[in-house]
Design an enzyme around this catalytic site. Structure first.
Site, mmCIF file in Angstrom:
data_model
loop_
_atom_site.group_PDB
_atom_site.id
_atom_site.type_symbol
_atom_site.label_atom_id
_atom_site.label_comp_id
_atom_site.label_asym_id
_atom_site.label_seq_id
_atom_site.Cartn_x
_atom_site.Cartn_y
_atom_site.Cartn_z
ATOM 1 N N HIS A 120 0.828 -1.226 0.000
ATOM 2 C CA HIS A 120 0.000 0.000 0.000
ATOM 3 C C HIS A 120 0.851 1.260 0.000
ATOM 4 O O HIS A 120 0.344 2.354 0.213
ATOM 5 C CB HIS A 120 -0.965 0.009 1.203
ATOM 6 C CG HIS A 120 -2.045 -1.013 1.063
ATOM 7 N ND1 HIS A 120 -2.883 -1.370 2.091
ATOM 8 C CD2 HIS A 120 -2.423 -1.782 0.004
ATOM 9 C CE1 HIS A 120 -3.731 -2.298 1.673
ATOM 10 N NE2 HIS A 120 -3.463 -2.579 0.411
ATOM 11 N N CYS A 131 4.276 14.506 -13.257
ATOM 12 C CA CYS A 131 5.430 13.886 -13.947
ATOM 13 C C CYS A 131 5.960 12.723 -13.106
ATOM 14 O O CYS A 131 5.308 12.321 -12.138
ATOM 15 C CB CYS A 131 6.506 14.958 -14.179
ATOM 16 S SG CYS A 131 7.408 15.429 -12.694
HETATM 17 N N1 APR Z 1 -2.253 -7.346 17.810
HETATM 18 C C1 APR Z 1 -2.751 -8.060 16.763
HETATM 19 N N2 APR Z 1 -3.841 -7.655 16.059
HETATM 20 C C2 APR Z 1 -4.421 -6.495 16.439
HETATM 21 C C3 APR Z 1 -3.954 -5.706 17.518
HETATM 22 C C4 APR Z 1 -2.817 -6.179 18.204
HETATM 23 N N3 APR Z 1 -2.300 -5.503 19.264
HETATM 24 N N4 APR Z 1 -4.752 -4.605 17.635
HETATM 25 C C5 APR Z 1 -5.670 -4.699 16.655
HETATM 26 N N5 APR Z 1 -5.490 -5.837 15.949
HETATM 27 C C6 APR Z 1 -6.216 -6.309 14.780
HETATM 28 C C7 APR Z 1 -7.682 -5.929 14.741
HETATM 29 O O1 APR Z 1 -8.451 -6.912 15.402
HETATM 30 C C8 APR Z 1 -7.945 -5.920 13.230
HETATM 31 O O2 APR Z 1 -8.299 -7.219 12.773
HETATM 32 O O3 APR Z 1 -5.626 -5.670 13.667
HETATM 33 C C9 APR Z 1 -6.590 -5.546 12.634
HETATM 34 C C10 APR Z 1 -6.548 -4.121 12.102
HETATM 35 O O4 APR Z 1 -7.472 -4.063 11.038
HETATM 36 P P1 APR Z 1 -7.598 -2.711 10.210
HETATM 37 O O5 APR Z 1 -7.669 -1.554 11.143
HETATM 38 O O6 APR Z 1 -8.684 -2.940 9.218
HETATM 39 O O7 APR Z 1 -6.196 -2.569 9.470
HETATM 40 P P2 APR Z 1 -5.714 -3.370 8.175
HETATM 41 O O8 APR Z 1 -6.278 -4.738 8.138
HETATM 42 O O9 APR Z 1 -4.247 -3.233 8.111
HETATM 43 O O10 APR Z 1 -6.375 -2.498 6.985
HETATM 44 C C11 APR Z 1 -6.024 -2.860 5.671
HETATM 45 O O11 APR Z 1 -7.225 -0.889 4.901
HETATM 46 O O12 APR Z 1 -7.693 1.325 5.271
HETATM 47 C C12 APR Z 1 -6.955 0.456 4.477
HETATM 48 O O13 APR Z 1 -4.921 0.900 3.399
HETATM 49 C C13 APR Z 1 -5.478 0.707 4.674
HETATM 50 O O14 APR Z 1 -3.665 -0.895 4.791
HETATM 51 C C14 APR Z 1 -4.955 -0.586 5.298
HETATM 52 C C15 APR Z 1 -5.988 -1.598 4.838
HETATM 53 ZN ZN ZN Z 2 6.295 17.014 -11.570
#
Ligand code: APR
Ligand code: ZN
Length: 243
Positions: A120, A131
């Site tokens: 990402h 550009c």
């Molecule tokens: N340890 C492990 N897992 C955790 C912890 C922790 N301490 N705290 C939260 N989580 C878990 C949550 O339960 C959830 O399943 O991490 C996950 C976070 O999910 P999201 O907030 O949806 O993040 P992510 O899955 O990385 O999102 C994917 O969505 O918004 C876009 O581009 C953005 O890269 C991101 C993509």
């Molecule tokens: Zn430029």
């Protein structure tokens, strides 16, 4: 922490031929970086469609840059946590072959991981809206940065909703997924494609999936081992079991 489940995961990792990792925002939670969808998640307090889309940037580049500068400031004060450090040590020991991350915070690289595929993008990288100019910041941006070559707006070099992922990176990702016989999925809600399907591709050719998350996700029903807990605690504990 369930020792039996940890031991099962450790055995799978130690017997793997080609072990890869997929991480999401949860791996950076113990570094005090908010996730996107949790109870204190970024999308709870900000409107993703107002901040992380090409049309949002075209409509209001200064608001989008204000939000990214705030995130750069937040992340700039954060350190890699034991989860990042464990993954980096596994790469150094030749246990982990490749780390695919959805995170743009750069903490895996700051923890010493080298073979990292940032699907990402990178919060500190900028690219020109007109550009091919690119640059990388070391401190938070101020105002709307402009291109020194053509004077157009520079934007964060991250993948926004509705945008496609970098084809070179994706070619590497898919070849790693084909090679992998074990994939550990850490701290992702598995809601955003195509990353959400990466573990399923490994599983399709007989690979094993280990999931570390504080709660169940939509892929929990198809993983081989679900370890419930915080990445910053589970990964060092898992590391203890890897001779
Ligand atoms: N340890 C492990 N897992 C955790 C912890 C922790 N301490 N705290 C939260 N989580 C878990 C949550 O339960 C959830 O399943 O991490 C996950 C976070 O999910 P999201 O907030 O949806 O993040 P992510 O899955 O990385 O999102 C994917 O969505 O918004 C876009 O581009 C953005 O890269 C991101 C993509
Ligand atoms: Zn430029």
């Amino acid at each position: 922490m369930n020792e039996v489940i940890l031991k099962e995961a450790a055995d799978i990792i130690m017997n793997s031929e080609y072990f890869i990792a997929l991480t999401g925002a949860g791996v950076s939670k113990e570094s005090n970086i908010p996730t996107f969808r949790g109870e204190d998640g970024l999308w709870r307090n900000y409107d993703a469609m107002e901040l992380a889309t090409p049309s949002a940037f075209a409509r209001n580049p200064s608001l989008v840059w204000e939000w990214y500068a705030w995130r750069q400031g937040l992340i700039g004060n954060c350190e890699p946590n034991p989860a990042h450090k464990t993954l980096s040590s596994w790469e150094n020991r030749g246990i982990l072959k490749t780390l695919i991350t959805q995170n743009v915070d750069g903490l895996h690289i700051r923890a010493g991981s080298v073979n990292v595929l940032e699907v990402h993008g990178d919060l500190w990288a900028l690219k020109c809206t007109s550009c091919d100019y690119r640059e990388r910041l070391s401190s938070p941006v101020s105002g709307i940065p402009t291109c020194p070559k053509c004077n157009s707006h520079l934007r964060p070099d991250v993948v926004w909703f509705g945008e496609s992922l970098n084809p070179q990176i994706m070619r590497k990702v898919y070849s790693e997924l084909e090679l992998a016989d074990v994939c550990i999925v850490i701290g992702t809600s598995a809601l955003v494609q195509p990353a959400a399907s990466f573990p399923l591709i490994v599983r399709q050719h007989g690979g094993r999936i280990i999931e570390i998350n504080i709660e169940k996700t939509i892929i929990s029903s198809v993983v081989d081992v679900h370890i419930s807990g915080k990445a910053g605690e589970i990964l060092p504990a898992l590391n203890e079991l890897l001779q």
